[in-house]
Design a protein around this motif. Structure first.
Motif: not given
Ligand SMILES: Cc1cc2nc3c(=O)[nH]c(=O)nc-3n(C[C@H](O)[C@H](O)[C@H](O)COP(=O)(O)OP(=O)(O)OC[C@H]3O[C@@H](n4cnc5c(N)ncnc54)[C@H](O)[C@@H]3O)c2cc1C
Lengths: 249, 319
Positions: A57-63
């Motif tokens: 699984e590829v999880v992208a996170v941004t702040i």
């Protein structure tokens, strides 16, 4: 293995930045924004790991502010399975971002975290190293090749004197460099599909990380302009001027 | 920090096989701009020999020397743990903004729960620094509120300090080997040429060279001048030359006396790495190329015609 990729919304690398009139910062009001180029490379690598059957699984996170969801949509169009948004309107420092990402790692338990080596706005080159320190895990910086095998990852790092190849135990944090891969372009159907996908959004404050500023920008300025130069018409003139005018040869 | 707080600086030096990195004398210069109390840490195999040389850099009051192999090859996890363990004694921790310093110092800062400031180009006071952002398009003056300031220093922005009578060297007990990463291999480019970031003259080639073979033309010019060789990202990406030759925002920062850019268009990212050079020469057949905006001397011409003639007419470098 789950792979977490951090992506940042920044000014497009082709845009010439302008200092604001009061010199308090740069004027981003109408600037074209994009995903940080190094983050694109990190994401591409994660997606390739999934295509190779190494990542599950590829999880992208941004702040960032609400608008940063645009970059999460791009990330999903490019192959991220899930998108996490930690909403925060004010600019954050690398230490804060690393702290927030450490919180996300705690919850998501990825085997590998991929980040760009620097963002082209602050040019800090810090977040991956800070995150690795907070997680107490190994780090590799400036990656130009990544190979996962079992419980470890072998990373080729571009260093000042050449290349260094490191083996890290997983979980590990890697910051990626330009020559790791060439990111693909999103296909239109994927862009359309990504528009309808959910984004898991919440306030960055909700993670309980101290986000008080440590560093204040007092002012920003353009660097001193170079004196305009001259055109020379021949090699003879060039050599003569370098010798007799500039005194550098 | 109250301005009365006494400044005490630790410089984390780099060395390999007992030879300190040339940037150390420049980082010590940045430390001297902060205050007189300057100590240096040297780690890894060969640290003892390197420490003897570092002790002779003007302004250094004490050298801490930790001779242990698990700090070799810029081992970031081990080195950061050691430095963070010493941090309580200091107000400032400095290292060069090299790939090593940039890898270790953020880790140190995070272990100490403080911010880190990258690529500092000017010291305005114990808490106020100037650093480039946006590929050097603008300079930010920043003030740090942390009691401990962790900085990487852009070496080209500071003149190396001179020599002094040797300061005392103290052996430091090694910390633990974290075992978090392991060196598999290192492929270092052996250099008969001057190191790019400290060379007096740099000749760089770009995509305009068209192939790795054609870089021989650049080498011929560099041989004449005793110069280091650089490249644009396009030339590195195309495989003409190795990665350690890239100059720019994401490559090396250079500021030689003379920089000659050949077949390089002058993108903002390339300029970020070389526009502080004293004299810039651009050779490009496109008179609109942005590189001419920063060039002191511009020659609009085909590089394949010009370079052989230039080699012939340049005075021979005496080494
Ligand atoms: C995030 C990011 C980071 C980057 N970091 C860097 C970096 O650190 N360093 C860097 O250099 N770039 C960097 N770049 C890339 C940068 O944007 C440019 O693409 C790159 O610098 C272009 O290299 P170039 O000038 O060799 O090639 P081009 O822009 O293609 O220019 C080639 C030039 O050669 C000239 N030429 C061709 N043939 C001849 C001839 N026969 N005689 C004379 N002149 C000739 C042409 O007129 C042209 O001006 C980065 C880009 C991004 C997005």
């Amino acid at each position: 293995m789950k792979v977490l990729v951090a992506v940042k919304r920044v000014i497009d690398y082709n845009v010439r930045v302008r200092v604001s009139e009061d010199h308090a910062g740069v004027d981003l009001a109408h600037a074209k924004m994009a995903m940080n180029p190094f983050c694109e490379i990190a994401l591409e690598e994660a997606v390739r790991l999934k295509e190779q059957g190494i990542a599950s699984e590829v999880v992208a996170v941004t702040i960032g502010p609400k608008a940063a969801q645009e970059q999460l949509r791009s990330a999903m169009a490019l192959g991220a399975d899930r998108a996490l948004h930690l909403e925060h309107d004010e600019a954050l420092e690398s230490l804060h971002v690393a702290g927030l990402l450490a919180g996300v790692v705690e919850e998501e338990q990825p085997g590998l975290v991929l980040l760009g080596k620097q963002s082209i706005d602050s040019d800090n080159n810090q977040t991956a190293q800070m995150l690795a320190a907070m997680l107490g895990c190994g780090q590799a910086t400036y990656a130009s090749d990544i190979r996962v095998a079992g419980e470890s990852v072998t990373v080729t790092c571009e260093i000042d004197g050449g290349l260094r190849i490191l083996a890290l135990q997983l979980p590990a944090v890697i910051s990626v460099d330009l020559r790791l891969n060439e990111p693909r372009f999103a296909r239109l159907p994927d862009i359309m599909k990504a528009k309808k996908r959910p984004i898991e959004s919440r306030a960055a404050q909700s993670l309980g990380v101290d986000l008080a500023p440590r560093v204040r920008t007092l002012r920003v300025d353009y660097p001193a302009e170079r004196q305009p130069g001259v055109r020379v018409d021949s090699v003879d003139e060039l050599v003569d001027r370098l010798k007799n005018e500039a005194g550098v040869i | 920090m109250s301005s009365e707080q006494t400044v005490r600086t630790l410089v984390v030096a780099e060395q390999s096989s007992g030879e300190p990195d040339a940037a150390t004398a420049r980082v010590v210069a940045a430390a001297a701009a902060l205050g007189e109390a300057i100590e240096v840490l040297v780690v890894g195999s060969g640290a003892e020999r390197a420490a003897e040389q570092v002790a002779r850099l003007a302004g250094v009051q004490r050298v801490h020397c930790c001779e242990a192999a698990h700090y070799d090859h810029a081992a970031a996890e081990n080195t950061a743990a050691l430095v963070a363990g010493m941090a309580g004694e200091y107000t400032h921790l400095l290292a060069a903004a090299s790939t090593t310093g940039r890898s270790i110092m953020p880790r140190v800062a995070a272990l100490c729960n403080v911010a880190q400031l990258s690529e500092v180009v000017a010291v305005q006071g114990p808490d106020t620094f100037v650093r480039p952002i946006y590929a050097g398009s603008v300079l930010a003056t920043v003030q740090s509120d942390d009691a401990l300031r962790v900085l990487t220093i852009r070496p080209t922005a500071f003149d190396a300090v001179g020599a002094q009578e040797a300061a005392p060297v103290a052996a430091l007990a090694a910390g633990e080997d974290t075992g978090l990463s392991r060196l598999v291999d290192e492929q270092l480019v052996s250099g008969e040429r001057p190191e790019l970031s400290s060379a007096r003259v740099v000749v760089s080639g770009g995509r305009g060279l068209g192939s790795g073979d054609n870089f021989r033309l650049i080498e011929a010019v560099a041989d004449r001048l005793g110069a280091g060789i650089g490249a644009s990202r396009a030339a590195v990406d195309a495989g003409y030359v190795p990665n350690d030759m890239q100059v720019g925002q994401t490559g090396k920062m250079v500021a030689p006396e003379l920089y000659i850019a050949v077949g390089i268009s002058g993108s903002i990212q390339h300029l970020a790495g070389m526009k502080d050079s004293r004299v810039i020469v651009a050779i490009n057949h496109d008179e609109e190329a942005p590189i001419f905006q920063v060039a002191d001397y511009g020659l609009v011409a085909d590089l394949f015609e010009i370079l052989p003639e230039l080699v012939e007419k340049l005075p021979r470098h005496e080494s």
